[in-house]
Write a protein that holds these residues in place. Sequence first.
Motif, PDB file in Angstrom:
ATOM      1  N   THR A 100       0.792  -1.238   0.000  1.00  0.00           N
ATOM      2  CA  THR A 100       0.000   0.000   0.000  1.00  0.00           C
ATOM      3  C   THR A 100       0.823   1.286   0.000  1.00  0.00           C
ATOM      4  N   SER A 101       2.052   1.241   0.504  1.00  0.00           N
ATOM      5  CA  SER A 101       2.843   2.478   0.544  1.00  0.00           C
ATOM      6  C   SER A 101       3.161   3.033  -0.850  1.00  0.00           C
ATOM      7  N   PRO A 102       3.401   2.179  -1.886  1.00  0.00           N
ATOM      8  CA  PRO A 102       3.583   2.742  -3.228  1.00  0.00           C
ATOM      9  C   PRO A 102       2.331   3.474  -3.739  1.00  0.00           C
ATOM     10  N   VAL A 103       1.161   3.002  -3.322  1.00  0.00           N
ATOM     11  CA  VAL A 103      -0.091   3.659  -3.710  1.00  0.00           C
ATOM     12  C   VAL A 103      -0.136   5.061  -3.117  1.00  0.00           C
ATOM     13  N   GLU A 143       2.375   7.273  -5.004  1.00  0.00           N
ATOM     14  CA  GLU A 143       1.865   7.625  -6.339  1.00  0.00           C
ATOM     15  C   GLU A 143       0.735   8.634  -6.268  1.00  0.00           C
ATOM     16  N   GLU A 144      -0.169   8.446  -5.320  1.00  0.00           N
ATOM     17  CA  GLU A 144      -1.318   9.345  -5.168  1.00  0.00           C
ATOM     18  C   GLU A 144      -0.878  10.773  -4.829  1.00  0.00           C
ATOM     19  N   LEU A 145       0.201  10.895  -4.071  1.00  0.00           N
ATOM     20  CA  LEU A 145       0.628  12.217  -3.621  1.00  0.00           C
ATOM     21  C   LEU A 145       1.688  12.846  -4.506  1.00  0.00           C
ATOM     22  N   PHE A 150      -3.407   9.647  10.599  1.00  0.00           N
ATOM     23  CA  PHE A 150      -3.154   8.226  10.821  1.00  0.00           C
ATOM     24  C   PHE A 150      -4.231   7.554  11.663  1.00  0.00           C
ATOM     25  N   GLU A 151      -5.371   8.215  11.874  1.00  0.00           N
ATOM     26  CA  GLU A 151      -6.395   7.668  12.769  1.00  0.00           C
ATOM     27  C   GLU A 151      -6.825   6.255  12.358  1.00  0.00           C
ATOM     28  N   LYS A 152      -6.857   5.970  11.067  1.00  0.00           N
ATOM     29  CA  LYS A 152      -7.327   4.663  10.585  1.00  0.00           C
ATOM     30  C   LYS A 152      -6.177   3.771  10.123  1.00  0.00           C
ATOM     31  N   VAL A 153      -4.955   4.058  10.598  1.00  0.00           N
ATOM     32  CA  VAL A 153      -3.786   3.248  10.247  1.00  0.00           C
ATOM     33  C   VAL A 153      -3.438   2.370  11.450  1.00  0.00           C
ATOM     34  N   PRO A 154      -3.727   1.064  11.374  1.00  0.00           N
ATOM     35  CA  PRO A 154      -3.437   0.198  12.507  1.00  0.00           C
ATOM     36  C   PRO A 154      -1.990  -0.304  12.546  1.00  0.00           C
ATOM     37  N   TYR A 155      -1.308  -0.248  11.384  1.00  0.00           N
ATOM     38  CA  TYR A 155       0.024  -0.861  11.283  1.00  0.00           C
ATOM     39  C   TYR A 155       0.819  -0.172  10.182  1.00  0.00           C
ATOM     40  N   ILE A 156       2.134  -0.048  10.406  1.00  0.00           N
ATOM     41  CA  ILE A 156       3.013   0.488   9.378  1.00  0.00           C
ATOM     42  C   ILE A 156       4.274  -0.373   9.337  1.00  0.00           C
ATOM     43  N   SER A 157       4.673  -0.779   8.142  1.00  0.00           N
ATOM     44  CA  SER A 157       5.888  -1.582   7.971  1.00  0.00           C
ATOM     45  C   SER A 157       7.055  -0.658   7.630  1.00  0.00           C
ATOM     46  N   SER A 158       8.223  -1.254   7.432  1.00  0.00           N
ATOM     47  CA  SER A 158       9.393  -0.453   7.054  1.00  0.00           C
ATOM     48  C   SER A 158       9.174   0.243   5.714  1.00  0.00           C
ATOM     49  N   ALA A 159       8.432  -0.390   4.817  1.00  0.00           N
ATOM     50  CA  ALA A 159       8.120   0.244   3.531  1.00  0.00           C
ATOM     51  C   ALA A 159       7.244   1.476   3.736  1.00  0.00           C
ATOM     52  N   GLY A 160       6.325   1.414   4.682  1.00  0.00           N
ATOM     53  CA  GLY A 160       5.494   2.562   5.009  1.00  0.00           C
ATOM     54  C   GLY A 160       6.303   3.682   5.631  1.00  0.00           C
ATOM     55  N   VAL A 161       7.238   3.310   6.510  1.00  0.00           N
ATOM     56  CA  VAL A 161       8.122   4.312   7.128  1.00  0.00           C
ATOM     57  C   VAL A 161       8.938   5.004   6.043  1.00  0.00           C
ATOM     58  N   ARG A 162       9.431   4.228   5.087  1.00  0.00           N
ATOM     59  CA  ARG A 162      10.210   4.804   3.985  1.00  0.00           C
ATOM     60  C   ARG A 162       9.365   5.794   3.181  1.00  0.00           C
ATOM     61  N   ALA A 163       8.113   5.435   2.904  1.00  0.00           N
ATOM     62  CA  ALA A 163       7.220   6.331   2.158  1.00  0.00           C
ATOM     63  C   ALA A 163       7.008   7.639   2.910  1.00  0.00           C
ATOM     64  N   ILE A 164       6.821   7.554   4.230  1.00  0.00           N
ATOM     65  CA  ILE A 164       6.644   8.759   5.050  1.00  0.00           C
ATOM     66  C   ILE A 164       7.924   9.590   5.041  1.00  0.00           C
ATOM     67  N   LEU A 177      10.181   9.746   2.640  1.00  0.00           N
ATOM     68  CA  LEU A 177      10.286  10.402   1.331  1.00  0.00           C
ATOM     69  C   LEU A 177       9.362  11.614   1.250  1.00  0.00           C
ATOM     70  N   LEU A 178       8.155  11.488   1.801  1.00  0.00           N
ATOM     71  CA  LEU A 178       7.232  12.627   1.836  1.00  0.00           C
ATOM     72  C   LEU A 178       7.818  13.747   2.702  1.00  0.00           C
ATOM     73  N   GLN A 179       8.427  13.364   3.832  1.00  0.00           N
ATOM     74  CA  GLN A 179       9.030  14.362   4.711  1.00  0.00           C
ATOM     75  C   GLN A 179      10.149  15.112   3.992  1.00  0.00           C
ATOM     76  N   GLN A 180      10.963  14.402   3.240  1.00  0.00           N
ATOM     77  CA  GLN A 180      12.053  15.038   2.500  1.00  0.00           C
ATOM     78  C   GLN A 180      11.509  16.027   1.465  1.00  0.00           C
ATOM     79  N   THR A 181      10.447  15.654   0.794  1.00  0.00           N
ATOM     80  CA  THR A 181       9.808  16.558  -0.169  1.00  0.00           C
ATOM     81  C   THR A 181       9.298  17.803   0.541  1.00  0.00           C
ATOM     82  N   MET A 182       8.597  17.599   1.658  1.00  0.00           N
ATOM     83  CA  MET A 182       7.999  18.733   2.356  1.00  0.00           C
ATOM     84  C   MET A 182       9.049  19.589   3.056  1.00  0.00           C
ATOM     85  N   ASP A 183      10.208  19.035   3.403  1.00  0.00           N
ATOM     86  CA  ASP A 183      11.287  19.843   3.968  1.00  0.00           C
ATOM     87  C   ASP A 183      11.741  20.910   2.974  1.00  0.00           C
TER      88      ASP A 183
END
Length: 107
Positions: free
Chosen positions: A23-26, A29-31, A45-59, A61-67
């Motif tokens: 799901t993290s590639p989705v 891509e969406e953003l 993240f209210e409806k996010v029950p779990y995050i894997s290392s791939a999800g952490v990586r996606a976050i 990458l988003l943080q780097q963009t927003m920085d």
Amino acid sequence: MIQKTADNDKLTVVIDGVLDTHTSPVLTEELEGALDDVKTLILDFEKVPYISSAGVRAILLLQQTMDRQGSMTLINVNDEIMELFDTIGFLNVVTIENKAVFNKAKE
């Protein structure tokens, strides 16, 4: 999986479901094109029950963009994900609105 709400240069994204290798590639891509004029990104993240290392990586990458163009804040992060973020040192990388609640609970 995600719902985007734009308000001028602010984008709020509600993530619904796990953030993992499927799901993290989705999310990325969406953003990808949606962040061009965004100065403030809010990830709910209210409806996010779990995050894997791939999800952490996606976050990350988003943080780097927003920085480069503004700021990013995570809100409504559950205790298990907060504990993971704390363990991997992610609390020093991203802004999390409910961080104070988590830190108080740890004491």
